[in-house]
Scaffold this motif. Structure first.
Motif, PDB file in Angstrom:
ATOM      1  N   LEU A 105     -11.332   3.916   4.818  1.00 15.99           N
ATOM      2  CA  LEU A 105     -10.830   4.221   3.479  1.00 15.99           C
ATOM      3  C   LEU A 105      -9.463   4.812   3.262  1.00 15.99           C
ATOM      4  CD1 LEU A 105     -14.182   6.450   3.123  1.00 15.99           C
ATOM      5  CD2 LEU A 105     -13.517   4.132   1.773  1.00 15.99           C
ATOM      6  N   GLY A 106      -8.753   5.140   4.160  1.00 21.13           N
ATOM      7  CA  GLY A 106      -7.380   5.387   4.073  1.00 21.13           C
ATOM      8  C   GLY A 106      -6.703   3.983   3.600  1.00 21.13           C
ATOM      9  N   PHE A 107      -7.184   2.989   4.321  1.00 18.92           N
ATOM     10  CA  PHE A 107      -6.642   1.470   4.308  1.00 18.92           C
ATOM     11  C   PHE A 107      -6.818   1.104   2.665  1.00 18.92           C
ATOM     12  CE2 PHE A 107      -7.757  -2.858   4.091  1.00 18.92           C
ATOM     13  CZ  PHE A 107      -6.587  -3.286   4.035  1.00 18.92           C
ATOM     14  N   LEU A 108      -8.014   1.531   2.353  1.00 21.32           N
ATOM     15  CA  LEU A 108      -8.403   1.124   1.039  1.00 21.32           C
ATOM     16  C   LEU A 108      -7.631   1.686   0.118  1.00 21.32           C
ATOM     17  CD1 LEU A 108     -10.412  -0.208  -0.928  1.00 21.32           C
ATOM     18  CD2 LEU A 108     -11.855   1.697  -0.826  1.00 21.32           C
ATOM     19  N   ALA A 109      -7.321   2.878   0.155  1.00 22.80           N
ATOM     20  CA  ALA A 109      -6.345   3.758  -0.837  1.00 22.80           C
ATOM     21  C   ALA A 109      -5.196   2.923  -0.943  1.00 22.80           C
ATOM     22  CB  ALA A 109      -6.171   5.015  -0.598  1.00 22.80           C
ATOM     23  N   LYS A 110      -4.643   2.635   0.434  1.00 24.49           N
ATOM     24  CA  LYS A 110      -3.114   1.846   0.317  1.00 24.49           C
ATOM     25  C   LYS A 110      -3.443   0.373  -0.360  1.00 24.49           C
ATOM     26  CE  LYS A 110       1.022   1.519   1.316  1.00 24.49           C
ATOM     27  NZ  LYS A 110       2.170   1.890   0.343  1.00 24.49           N
ATOM     28  N   ALA A 111      -4.553  -0.191  -0.060  1.00 21.84           N
ATOM     29  CA  ALA A 111      -4.620  -1.710  -0.757  1.00 21.84           C
ATOM     30  C   ALA A 111      -4.537  -1.470  -2.259  1.00 21.84           C
ATOM     31  CB  ALA A 111      -6.018  -2.262   0.042  1.00 21.84           C
ATOM     32  N   MET A 112      -5.467  -0.370  -2.694  1.00 24.02           N
ATOM     33  CA  MET A 112      -5.506  -0.222  -4.162  1.00 24.02           C
ATOM     34  C   MET A 112      -4.064   0.196  -4.668  1.00 24.02           C
ATOM     35  SD  MET A 112      -9.191   2.096  -4.487  1.00 24.02           S
ATOM     36  CE  MET A 112      -9.126   2.008  -6.222  1.00 24.02           C
ATOM     37  N   GLU A 113      -3.452   0.979  -4.040  1.00 26.41           N
ATOM     38  CA  GLU A 113      -1.980   1.218  -4.725  1.00 26.41           C
ATOM     39  C   GLU A 113      -1.171   0.047  -4.669  1.00 26.41           C
ATOM     40  OE1 GLU A 113       0.221   4.118  -2.654  1.00 26.41           O
ATOM     41  OE2 GLU A 113      -1.275   5.169  -1.919  1.00 26.41           O
ATOM     42  N   ALA A 150       2.956  -7.963  -1.507  1.00 19.51           N
ATOM     43  CA  ALA A 150       2.098  -6.664  -1.568  1.00 19.51           C
ATOM     44  C   ALA A 150       1.021  -6.782  -0.426  1.00 19.51           C
ATOM     45  CB  ALA A 150       1.210  -6.815  -2.808  1.00 19.51           C
ATOM     46  N   LEU A 151       0.709  -7.987  -0.063  1.00 16.43           N
ATOM     47  CA  LEU A 151      -0.371  -8.450   1.104  1.00 16.43           C
ATOM     48  C   LEU A 151       0.397  -7.781   2.516  1.00 16.43           C
ATOM     49  CD1 LEU A 151      -2.926  -9.223   2.280  1.00 16.43           C
ATOM     50  CD2 LEU A 151      -2.301 -11.640   2.419  1.00 16.43           C
ATOM     51  N   LEU A 152       1.562  -8.116   2.495  1.00 17.75           N
ATOM     52  CA  LEU A 152       2.361  -7.779   3.825  1.00 17.75           C
ATOM     53  C   LEU A 152       2.490  -6.343   4.121  1.00 17.75           C
ATOM     54  CD1 LEU A 152       5.250 -10.342   3.884  1.00 17.75           C
ATOM     55  CD2 LEU A 152       3.185 -10.174   5.129  1.00 17.75           C
ATOM     56  N   GLN A 153       2.766  -5.600   2.723  1.00 18.02           N
ATOM     57  CA  GLN A 153       2.840  -4.088   2.619  1.00 18.02           C
ATOM     58  C   GLN A 153       1.508  -3.457   3.075  1.00 18.02           C
ATOM     59  OE1 GLN A 153       6.315  -3.462   2.699  1.00 18.02           O
ATOM     60  NE2 GLN A 153       5.287  -1.622   1.814  1.00 18.02           N
ATOM     61  N   ILE A 154       0.214  -4.184   2.645  1.00 16.45           N
ATOM     62  CA  ILE A 154      -0.864  -3.708   2.613  1.00 16.45           C
ATOM     63  C   ILE A 154      -1.299  -3.884   4.442  1.00 16.45           C
ATOM     64  CG2 ILE A 154      -3.500  -4.040   2.646  1.00 16.45           C
ATOM     65  CD1 ILE A 154      -2.703  -4.920  -0.192  1.00 16.45           C
ATOM     66  N   ILE A 155      -0.817  -4.584   4.756  1.00 15.32           N
ATOM     67  CA  ILE A 155      -1.049  -4.862   6.234  1.00 15.32           C
ATOM     68  C   ILE A 155      -0.209  -3.999   7.466  1.00 15.32           C
ATOM     69  CG2 ILE A 155      -0.638  -6.590   8.280  1.00 15.32           C
ATOM     70  CD1 ILE A 155      -1.561  -8.734   6.393  1.00 15.32           C
ATOM     71  N   ILE A 156       1.124  -3.953   6.861  1.00 24.42           N
ATOM     72  CA  ILE A 156       2.074  -3.320   7.553  1.00 24.42           C
ATOM     73  C   ILE A 156       1.847  -1.625   7.363  1.00 24.42           C
ATOM     74  CG2 ILE A 156       4.495  -2.749   8.015  1.00 24.42           C
ATOM     75  CD1 ILE A 156       5.073  -5.628   7.175  1.00 24.42           C
ATOM     76  N   ALA A 157       1.888  -1.229   6.025  1.00 22.92           N
ATOM     77  CA  ALA A 157       1.754   0.095   5.827  1.00 22.92           C
ATOM     78  C   ALA A 157       0.163   0.600   5.895  1.00 22.92           C
ATOM     79  CB  ALA A 157       2.300   0.356   4.470  1.00 22.92           C
ATOM     80  N   GLY A 158      -0.572  -0.040   5.457  1.00 21.02           N
ATOM     81  CA  GLY A 158      -1.870   0.268   5.410  1.00 21.02           C
ATOM     82  C   GLY A 158      -2.793   0.068   6.943  1.00 21.02           C
TER      83      GLY A 158
END
Length: 268
Positions: A105-113, A150-158
């Motif tokens: 769910l933490g990952f989901l929040a970052k993906a939504m951002e 955005a996808l790269l940020q989701i993978i790296i940060a999320g």
């Protein structure tokens, strides 16, 4: 107390990652930070609106105001998108002891951002207030170029600096941080993850993305309305970043130490 702790910890992690260099993948610039697992692990302990709001406020206070690069209108996007992304995710938690659920769910929040930021950036490109990478004769390619970023940020940060470290940090904090702030660890609930409350919060997230877009566009075209831009980093160099880092560290660790002494005093 939870608001101050989350705000200062997020500000601390954000400014530390500002010291790290960006790197590129296929010509796309990618930043490492912030180390989202700190915010993920702590904010998911409390699940309140104020804890969610503390995340963007921490970025604004320590990452903008204290380094002299603040725009009131520009800050609204983060306040809306980040807060509502996390607030929606909080409604999905059914078992706070399930570390895998918490990390996901933490990952989901970052993906939504990042998804919201993707739409907002592309929208600014189409109305002409921002230049983005796109093929000149096929502007629609901006969706792909920005989407990949955005996808790269989701993978790296999320994932890399988010969900995976959260798997290890969250269970070590649960049950230890809450008592310091005079709270009991939150318990789970029965029923499905997605409830009527979740639906309301998701609708609010969708409905307010255009509002965030409008404020961000105004920020680009009107100069920010209220600004504070002495640009300390440009004046004094990267070393100035240690000022907000030190302030955030003093606030966060000082708060924990203060509350620990209070708890120890009550036990004595």
């Amino acid at each position: 107390m939870a608001f101050i702790l989350v705000m200062s910890l997020h500000g601390l992690q954000s400014m530390i990652t500002e010291l790290l260099p960006e790197f590129s993948i296929g010509g796309l610039g990618v930043s490492i930070g912030p180390f989202w697992f700190v915010a993920m692990s702590v904010v998911l302990l409390f699940r309140s609106f104020w804890a969610c709001l503390a995340i963007p406020v921490g970025g604004i206070v320590f990452g903008e105001i204290l380094i002299g690069d603040f725009s009131a209108l520009g800050a609204v996007e983060g306040l809306i998108v980040v807060t509502l992304s996390w607030f929606f995710v909080m409604s999905l938690i059914t078992d706070p002891k399930n570390v895998k659920q918490i990390a996901a769910l933490g990952f989901l929040a970052k993906a939504m951002e990042e998804t919201a930021a993707w739409f907002i950036d592309v929208g600014k490109f189409y109305i002409g207030v921002e230049e983005l990478e796109a093929i000149s004769w096929l502007p629609e390619t901006v969706w792909a170029t920005e989407g990949i970023g955005a996808l790269l940020q989701i993978i790296i940060a999320g994932v890399v600096f988010g969900a995976i470290p959260t798997l290890f940090l969250y269970p070590r904090l649960r049950g230890k941080i809450e008592p310091l702030l005079g709270m009991s660890p939150l318990e789970g609930r029965d029923g499905p993850m997605f409830t009527r409350t979740s639906l309301k919060r998701l609708i609010a997230w969708v409905a307010l993305i255009p509002v965030a877009f409008a404020f961000e566009t105004l920020s680009e075209t009107s100069g920010g309305l209220i600004t504070f831009t002495p640009e300390f980093v440009e004046t004094y160099g990267q070393a100035f970043l240690f000022v907000p880092i030190a302030i955030a560290a003093v606030i966060s660790f000082g708060l924990v130490a203060y509350r620990q002494r209070k708890v120890d005093g009550l036990q004595d």
